[in-house]
Each structure stands twice: as C-alpha cells, then as structure tokens.
Motif scaffolding. Structure first.
Motif, short mmCIF file in Angstrom:
data_model
loop_
_atom_site.label_atom_id
_atom_site.label_comp_id
_atom_site.label_asym_id
_atom_site.label_seq_id
_atom_site.Cartn_x
_atom_site.Cartn_y
_atom_site.Cartn_z
N ARG A 99 70.25 21.13 27.81
CA ARG A 99 70.86 22.29 27.16
C ARG A 99 70.86 22.20 25.63
NH1 ARG A 99 74.72 24.32 31.09
NH2 ARG A 99 73.39 25.62 32.42
N HIS A 100 70.97 20.98 25.10
CA HIS A 100 71.16 20.84 23.66
C HIS A 100 70.14 19.94 22.97
CE1 HIS A 100 75.05 22.89 23.93
NE2 HIS A 100 75.24 22.20 25.04
N THR B 268 67.59 25.39 28.08
CA THR B 268 69.03 25.63 27.94
C THR B 268 69.49 26.81 28.80
OG1 THR B 268 70.81 25.92 26.33
CG2 THR B 268 68.81 27.20 25.95
N ALA C 76 72.18 27.98 22.73
CA ALA C 76 72.46 27.23 23.95
C ALA C 76 73.16 28.06 25.00
CB ALA C 76 73.32 26.00 23.61
#
Length: 441
Positions: free
Chosen positions: A110-111, A130, A179
């Motif tokens: 996701r990040h 993400t 995100a």
C-alpha cells in the motif's frame, strides 16, 4: 528589533520547519520481524485465491531472474535512471520475506515501505497495488509465504545520484502515491468496476502503457497513451479503436489469454509472459479487463487511421499501393529478397500458417503499423522463444543472422508492402540503437 534580524529569524524557522517535515516524510519505523509462519497456517482456499491475485499482478514476471528460481528476485529492471534489481519475495528468512508479518506485507503493497522501514523504488508498482483490497493482499501474502524458500540476494541497484538515496523517495510519493482502495463507480456495472480495479490496480497496466515524466512518474493526463518497457514500445491502450481493424472484446480477451488475436497479431517482448499469467486466471477476470480497456478508447482518428479495407489489400502482394512503394525503394527491394528467403514461409499470403493456422496477416500487425519501427525491429532481432508444449507463438530470431542493414531492409519492405502508412525514417540507425540497448541488458 530591526527588520534584518526578523527576516533571519523567520528564515531560520522556515528551515527548521522544512527539516522537520522532511524527517517526518522520510523516516518510516521498522515493523518487528516474526517467525516464518508454517504453510499449514494458511488454508487452501486462501492460497488458491492468492495464486489468482499473484498471477493477475504478474509478480513472477518481475521477481524471477532469467534461469532463476520463481519469485527469488535478481531480475534487472532497466529504468531511465539506472538499473534496479527485483527483490526476493520467497519466504526465505534471511534474503526474502520469511520474517514479514501480514502487516509488514500490507504496508509494502500500500505504501512502498519495506519491513525494516526503507522505502521501495516505484519499479515495484505500489502506486497501483495500493488499490488492492485487504482480502486480495492477504491472499497474495498466503500464497507467497507458502512458496519454496530460496536463499538469494539481489545485486545492488545501480542508480544515478541522487536517486540512489532512498529517503528522497518520500517526496516522490507525495507527488504520485494516493494510498488506499478506490470506491466503485455506482453508474457502472460490476464487470466494468472489476475491470477498472484490475487495470488500474493489481494489473498496473498504466505502469508500462503510459509515458513517464522527468522524475519517473506517470505523466499526468496521459494515462494509457503508450510507454516504453525494456526496449519495447508499449502501445497506447486507449487507441485500440484506431487499429487497421478496431479491436473487439472477443479478440482482446483471446489476445490476453493466449498471446494471439485473429486480425491483430501475437504478443512478444514484455507482454508475452503477461499473457501466460493471464491464461491461468478465470476468464471472467480477463473479460472484465477487456471491458474496461475498450471503454477508455479515444475517438478514432479520421486521417491517420488505416481503413480495414486498405489493410485487407495488404494481404495480396503485388496488388497494393505498398508494393509500388517497395519497387521504388532500394532498401525495400533488398528487403523483398530477404523476406522471400526467411519470412514468406510463415508470413506470405499463401503460407500454411495463415491459410490453415488462421494467423493474422502482417497488414493488421500493431508493430507494422506503428509510428516507429522499434517493435518490428525487436521482433526480427529476438523473435519469440520456444517454450515447449505450452508455446502458442514461435518466431525464430534473426539478430545473429542478419546485419543492421539487412534488418532495416526487411523492415522497409514489410512497412511498404503491408501498411498504408508512410515509410519509417532512419531505420538502420534505429536497428543499431536497439541492438546496442539489448546487448547492454
């Protein structure tokens, strides 16, 4: 208090504030390692779902080096800023992700942050991943953690300064990372929304099929306008309606699942392994992808577009405008001889491959009708390798047989004979450039 000290104080405060923001952006805490979870801790249905997710995300394509073990990393990924080597994502504790928790894996997806807190390069397309759902991320984690552990460390990345300083990626993320999951569009049906999720998220199609800006981000406002990957041009996905024969959903599904589409051509280069992955997922996933892609088409150009009738004329040599062009071009005349010797057996209008095998004429080929000869040159230089019993498409490589000039002559002949578009420029120079790029990989 005079004005100068006030300005100095304000400037100092601004610098301190900027430093605080920079540290806050760049520093990411480590997530504690865990004991490698046993394979038995993941149920079979979750692992099966994970296999589908990993195939849709093409994970094995980037995370497997040539001749290496699956998912063990080491594949060099060429970028405009240097070479990045894919990491090991097998459950090996020392060199892979064996001591990563689901929390750490989710943060990476996701990040773009590794378990130990270092920032991942966006060659790992976390700006798209993400958007994956929590169940899909958990399923991918289960699948990868039940693969064979392989001890393999990726070579050090070779990037130019200052891009080799990972903390600067925090500022790149401010520009490009949004995100989290995206809500479904209520005005569209379930298949369209599924297709959008796969194309924009897990499939990360824009990563290859969009141009990049000066700092390696996808150029704003130009999604799916076409890009460059490993020396191949990734065609514009929003221009499929401008092909000599516009793509249909059935043809696009067939292409994505088999690597070949009637009236269009065969997959090659970086796209070929993608089609092999998509062949393993449920057909409804690929149908959803095709539905979404065909919904983003730009208006068909009135002048630049080649009509289907004109393309069909290219099937019969000697009766087209193209062959007239070939007769007036010395390069194309030389190419005609080479074509007869090496290509006509498969690509000539009377070839069994077309008459019996239902292979498309070169008049419909995306590479032959492209704005540049790059992909046609890549096809002739490298061909399509033999992959055993599962091979759908095969083409021998001519890079070791023909010189730059001969490859250029072939390209000139094929363009003049099978396309209604103008001749390519500087073809021999492009052959030399492409060959040099390939040899450097």
């Amino acid at each position: 208090m005079t004005r100068k000290p006030i300005l100095l104080a304000a400037t100092g405060a601004s610098i301190v504030a900027a430093l605080i923001v920079a540290v806050w952006l760049m520093w990411k805490p480590a997530i504690a390692p865990v004991s490698a979870p046993p394979a038995s801790s993941f149920d079979s249905q979750t692992r099966l779902a994970g296999a589908r997710v990993v195939a849709l995300g093409d994970c094995i394509v980037c995370h497997t080096a040539k001749g290496g073990k699956p998912f063990a990393g080491g594949l060099p990924l060429a970028t405009p800023f240097g070479t990045i080597y894919a990491t090991n994502i097998t459950p090996d504790v020392q060199t892979g992700i064996g001591n990563w928790s689901l929390e750490a894996f989710t943060r990476a997806v996701r990040h773009g942050v590794a378990r130990d807190g270092h920032l991942l390069y966006p060659a790992f397309p976390y700006i798209h991943f993400t958007r994956m759902s929590d169940p899909d991320i958990a399923a991918a984690y289960a699948y990868l953690m039940t693969r064979e552990p392989v001890s393999a460390s990726a070579p050090p990345n070779d990037l130019i300064f200052p891009l080799n300083f990972r903390p600067l990626l925090a500022f790149w993320n401010v520009l490009f990372l949004r995100a989290g999951e995206r809500p479904a569009e209520t005005s569209k049906d379930a298949e369209w929304n599924r297709g959008k999720l796969l194309v924009d998220g897990l499939g990360h199609c824009a990563s290859c099929h969009s141009p990049l800006d000066a700092i390696g981000g996808e150029k704003s406002g130009h999604a799916f306008d076409g890009g460059m990957v490993d020396g191949w041009e990734a065609p514009a996905l929003n221009a499929l309606g401008g092909a000599p024969k516009p793509w249909t959903k059935e043809q696009l599904v067939a292409y994505l699942r088999s690597g070949r589409a009637s009236e269009h051509g065969a997959a090659a280069g970086p796209m070929l392994p993608v089609t092999r992955d998509l062949a393993s997922v449920p057909e409804q996933d690929v149908e959803a992808i095709a539905t979404y892609i065909l919904s983003i088409q730009k208006p068909r150009p009135a002048v630049a577009n080649v009509s289907a009738q004109a393309a069909e004329q290219g099937e019969t040599q000697g009766k087209t405008q193209g062959i007239t062009q070939a007769e007036t071009s010395a390069s194309a005349q030389r190419g005609a001889i080479l074509f007869g010797a090496s290509c006509a057996q498969c690509h000539g209008p009377a070839a069994p491959m077309q008459a019996i095998g239902e292979r498309p004429t070169l008049a419909y080929s995306t590479a032959v009708n492209a704005a540049t000869p790059r992909n046609a040159i890549q096809m002739m230089l490298g061909g399509i390798g033999w992959h055993g019993a599962d091979t759908m498409n095969y083409m021998p490589a001519f890079g070791e047989i023909y010189s730059d000039r001969q490859i250029a002559d072939l390209a000139a002949y094929i363009r003049a004979t099978y396309s209604q578009r103008g001749a390519w420029n500087d073809v021999e120079a492009t052959v030399a450039k492409v060959r040099k790029e390939n040899n450097a990989r």
